[in-house]
Design a protein around this motif. Sequence first.
Motif, PDB file in Angstrom:
ATOM      1  N   SER A 337      -0.975 -53.858  69.032  1.00  0.00           N
ATOM      2  CA  SER A 337      -1.701 -54.587  67.914  1.00  0.00           C
ATOM      3  C   SER A 337      -0.770 -55.107  66.691  1.00  0.00           C
ATOM      4  CB  SER A 337      -2.697 -53.672  67.181  1.00  0.00           C
ATOM      5  OG  SER A 337      -3.852 -53.091  68.257  1.00  0.00           O
ATOM      6  N   SER A 338      -1.176 -55.437  65.924  1.00  0.00           N
ATOM      7  CA  SER A 338      -0.373 -56.049  64.769  1.00  0.00           C
ATOM      8  C   SER A 338       0.295 -54.941  64.007  1.00  0.00           C
ATOM      9  CB  SER A 338      -1.328 -56.934  63.894  1.00  0.00           C
ATOM     10  OG  SER A 338      -2.157 -56.343  63.147  1.00  0.00           O
ATOM     11  N   HIS A 339       1.376 -55.496  63.270  1.00  0.00           N
ATOM     12  CA  HIS A 339       2.206 -54.505  62.444  1.00  0.00           C
ATOM     13  C   HIS A 339       1.369 -53.623  61.513  1.00  0.00           C
ATOM     14  CE1 HIS A 339       5.708 -54.086  59.598  1.00  0.00           C
ATOM     15  NE2 HIS A 339       5.309 -53.127  60.054  1.00  0.00           N
ATOM     16  N   LEU A 340       0.241 -54.465  60.708  1.00  0.00           N
ATOM     17  CA  LEU A 340      -0.599 -53.712  59.866  1.00  0.00           C
ATOM     18  C   LEU A 340      -1.585 -52.751  60.358  1.00  0.00           C
ATOM     19  CD1 LEU A 340      -1.367 -53.548  56.734  1.00  0.00           C
ATOM     20  CD2 LEU A 340      -3.045 -55.647  57.271  1.00  0.00           C
ATOM     21  N   THR A 341      -2.078 -53.100  61.719  1.00  0.00           N
ATOM     22  CA  THR A 341      -2.950 -52.305  62.340  1.00  0.00           C
ATOM     23  C   THR A 341      -2.248 -50.836  62.776  1.00  0.00           C
ATOM     24  OG1 THR A 341      -4.317 -54.191  63.103  1.00  0.00           O
ATOM     25  CG2 THR A 341      -4.473 -51.985  64.375  1.00  0.00           C
ATOM     26  N   LEU A 342      -0.984 -51.084  63.301  1.00  0.00           N
ATOM     27  CA  LEU A 342      -0.584 -49.994  63.781  1.00  0.00           C
ATOM     28  C   LEU A 342      -0.170 -49.030  62.515  1.00  0.00           C
ATOM     29  CD1 LEU A 342       2.212 -51.343  66.240  1.00  0.00           C
ATOM     30  CD2 LEU A 342      -0.102 -50.506  66.772  1.00  0.00           C
ATOM     31  N   PHE A 343       0.254 -49.528  61.493  1.00  0.00           N
ATOM     32  CA  PHE A 343       0.707 -48.873  60.183  1.00  0.00           C
ATOM     33  C   PHE A 343      -0.496 -48.206  59.790  1.00  0.00           C
ATOM     34  CE2 PHE A 343       0.792 -48.633  55.573  1.00  0.00           C
ATOM     35  CZ  PHE A 343       1.970 -47.543  55.482  1.00  0.00           C
ATOM     36  N   ILE A 344      -1.511 -48.781  59.515  1.00  0.00           N
ATOM     37  CA  ILE A 344      -3.064 -48.157  58.999  1.00  0.00           C
ATOM     38  C   ILE A 344      -3.444 -46.947  59.835  1.00  0.00           C
ATOM     39  CG2 ILE A 344      -5.373 -48.383  58.622  1.00  0.00           C
ATOM     40  CD1 ILE A 344      -4.860 -51.349  57.791  1.00  0.00           C
ATOM     41  N   MET A 345      -3.348 -47.149  61.124  1.00  0.00           N
ATOM     42  CA  MET A 345      -3.601 -46.221  62.079  1.00  0.00           C
ATOM     43  C   MET A 345      -2.588 -44.985  62.154  1.00  0.00           C
ATOM     44  SD  MET A 345      -4.474 -48.532  65.479  1.00  0.00           S
ATOM     45  CE  MET A 345      -4.010 -46.933  66.598  1.00  0.00           C
ATOM     46  N   LEU A 346      -1.436 -45.180  61.815  1.00  0.00           N
ATOM     47  CA  LEU A 346      -0.286 -44.418  61.783  1.00  0.00           C
ATOM     48  C   LEU A 346      -0.689 -43.385  60.428  1.00  0.00           C
ATOM     49  CD1 LEU A 346       2.158 -43.118  62.771  1.00  0.00           C
ATOM     50  CD2 LEU A 346       3.280 -44.528  61.415  1.00  0.00           C
ATOM     51  N   VAL A 347      -1.133 -43.956  59.514  1.00  0.00           N
ATOM     52  CA  VAL A 347      -1.372 -43.053  58.260  1.00  0.00           C
ATOM     53  C   VAL A 347      -2.435 -42.344  58.511  1.00  0.00           C
ATOM     54  CG1 VAL A 347      -2.451 -43.335  55.942  1.00  0.00           C
ATOM     55  CG2 VAL A 347      -0.618 -44.952  56.682  1.00  0.00           C
ATOM     56  N   CYS A 348      -3.726 -42.881  59.252  1.00  0.00           N
ATOM     57  CA  CYS A 348      -4.999 -42.066  59.524  1.00  0.00           C
ATOM     58  C   CYS A 348      -4.585 -41.058  60.733  1.00  0.00           C
ATOM     59  CB  CYS A 348      -5.828 -43.091  60.095  1.00  0.00           C
ATOM     60  SG  CYS A 348      -6.681 -44.146  59.070  1.00  0.00           S
ATOM     61  N   THR A 349      -3.436 -41.139  61.467  1.00  0.00           N
ATOM     62  CA  THR A 349      -3.330 -40.099  62.581  1.00  0.00           C
ATOM     63  C   THR A 349      -2.610 -39.170  61.602  1.00  0.00           C
ATOM     64  OG1 THR A 349      -2.941 -41.758  64.105  1.00  0.00           O
ATOM     65  CG2 THR A 349      -1.791 -39.636  64.712  1.00  0.00           C
ATOM     66  N   GLY A 350      -1.622 -39.431  60.661  1.00  0.00           N
ATOM     67  CA  GLY A 350      -0.965 -38.396  59.957  1.00  0.00           C
ATOM     68  C   GLY A 350      -1.531 -37.455  59.163  1.00  0.00           C
ATOM     69  N   ILE A 351      -2.886 -37.929  58.738  1.00  0.00           N
ATOM     70  CA  ILE A 351      -3.880 -37.132  58.229  1.00  0.00           C
ATOM     71  C   ILE A 351      -4.666 -36.405  58.982  1.00  0.00           C
ATOM     72  CG2 ILE A 351      -5.902 -37.190  56.648  1.00  0.00           C
ATOM     73  CD1 ILE A 351      -4.901 -40.081  55.335  1.00  0.00           C
ATOM     74  N   PHE A 352      -5.187 -36.843  60.181  1.00  0.00           N
ATOM     75  CA  PHE A 352      -6.471 -36.328  60.911  1.00  0.00           C
ATOM     76  C   PHE A 352      -5.749 -35.552  62.087  1.00  0.00           C
ATOM     77  CE2 PHE A 352      -8.757 -39.697  58.719  1.00  0.00           C
ATOM     78  CZ  PHE A 352      -9.941 -38.775  58.318  1.00  0.00           C
ATOM     79  N   LEU A 353      -4.672 -35.965  62.749  1.00  0.00           N
ATOM     80  CA  LEU A 353      -3.904 -35.191  63.805  1.00  0.00           C
ATOM     81  C   LEU A 353      -3.570 -33.797  63.539  1.00  0.00           C
ATOM     82  CD1 LEU A 353      -3.174 -35.404  66.871  1.00  0.00           C
ATOM     83  CD2 LEU A 353      -1.068 -36.039  66.267  1.00  0.00           C
ATOM     84  N   PRO A 354      -2.874 -33.761  62.440  1.00  0.00           N
ATOM     85  CA  PRO A 354      -2.592 -32.328  61.992  1.00  0.00           C
ATOM     86  C   PRO A 354      -3.939 -31.322  61.586  1.00  0.00           C
ATOM     87  CG  PRO A 354      -1.289 -33.783  60.833  1.00  0.00           C
ATOM     88  CD  PRO A 354      -2.204 -34.519  61.512  1.00  0.00           C
ATOM     89  N   LEU A 355      -4.886 -31.908  61.365  1.00  0.00           N
ATOM     90  CA  LEU A 355      -6.206 -31.126  61.105  1.00  0.00           C
ATOM     91  C   LEU A 355      -6.785 -30.628  62.317  1.00  0.00           C
ATOM     92  CD1 LEU A 355      -8.016 -33.216  58.167  1.00  0.00           C
ATOM     93  CD2 LEU A 355      -6.534 -31.091  58.028  1.00  0.00           C
TER      94      LEU A 355
END
Length: 383
Positions: A337-355
Amino acid sequence: MILHELLTYETLRVIWWVLLGVLLIGFAATDGFDLGVGMLLPFAGQTDLERRIVINTIGPVWEGNQVWLILGGGAIFAAWPPLYAVSFSGFYIAMFAILAALILRPVGFKYRSKRESARWRSNWDWALFIGGFVPSLIFGVAVGNVLLGVPFRLGTDLRIYYDGGFFGLLNPFALLCGVLSVAMLAMHGAAWIVLKSSGIVAERARRFGTWAALATVLLYAAGGLALWLFVDGYRISGAVDPNGPSNPLAKSAEIAPGAWFANYAAHPWMLLAPALGFLGALGVLWSLKTGREVRTLLLSKLAIFGIISSVGLSMFPFILPSSVMPGASLTVWDASSSHLTLFIMLVCTGIFLPLIVLYTAWVYKVLWGKVEEKDITESGHAY
């Protein structure tokens, strides 16, 4: 925004390639022992009570473990759209078979003990066996076909055309990978039963786990030898821009003998992955004999990590090669996906995956301990 600018497109693509591997390995290491327990159910348990013990070793956790499969599918859809489109359309019948088999599990758990009939319960036991065996086999077959290359091509407008059929997936090398997957997850399921049960059930699981671990070692070695002798790999033959737009047709690629082993020659540290695969499975063999239950499960997870990661490392940067149009193969650099999409998803993953990881760890801590006969006979909540 500063972080967004610091993380280049190339970096984000590699991060998401790693995260996809983490999610797939997470699924195999958690829901994998559920599938393995299902495969061993008719054999580790001989009486109705023993089989209920086996079922209840995974009863409280199997639903949560499937989260990793959902996360993996979601990550493919969002981070690698062409990969999702090709794999879920080309492997449609195989995916349908997996889903049908997985549906048998919740139905089997809920309905098995609704009637006292021995035949009724035996039929559901074999349904649970199918629910474990079929996904384990097909997942391995899919990996084997990815290593061989998938018969798809792209038009000039990037429209996907799939030229293969379901039975074409059932080739000797892919079936070898499928049987390896079955053995690996049966080993993992046996390690879980040994950890969560006692007595004759644990002894039977230990015996089957020993054979499954030995089969894993031998089949993994056979798969590597077959890959070296009979399977041609893929390599990029022209320049590629890791920060460029996602267009698989913008590169050149070719089929070459031994190409899947080139990364190991160029980066010897990658040999750690297959080494962990062998050492983990051999460690399970040794640990089952010494009675170290927790260590057995951890070594089984180590074997899974090594075996699966060795596939990803050998293929990098390819994620889905095309056997009929090598230049259309999907790679880390041109299928995201696009640069922005990958970045937004990475932020969300950084929040929810540890939970998710923390909650999962808490659940296992709460449910720690063995399933005994009294837990089945005295509880009205057991399966």
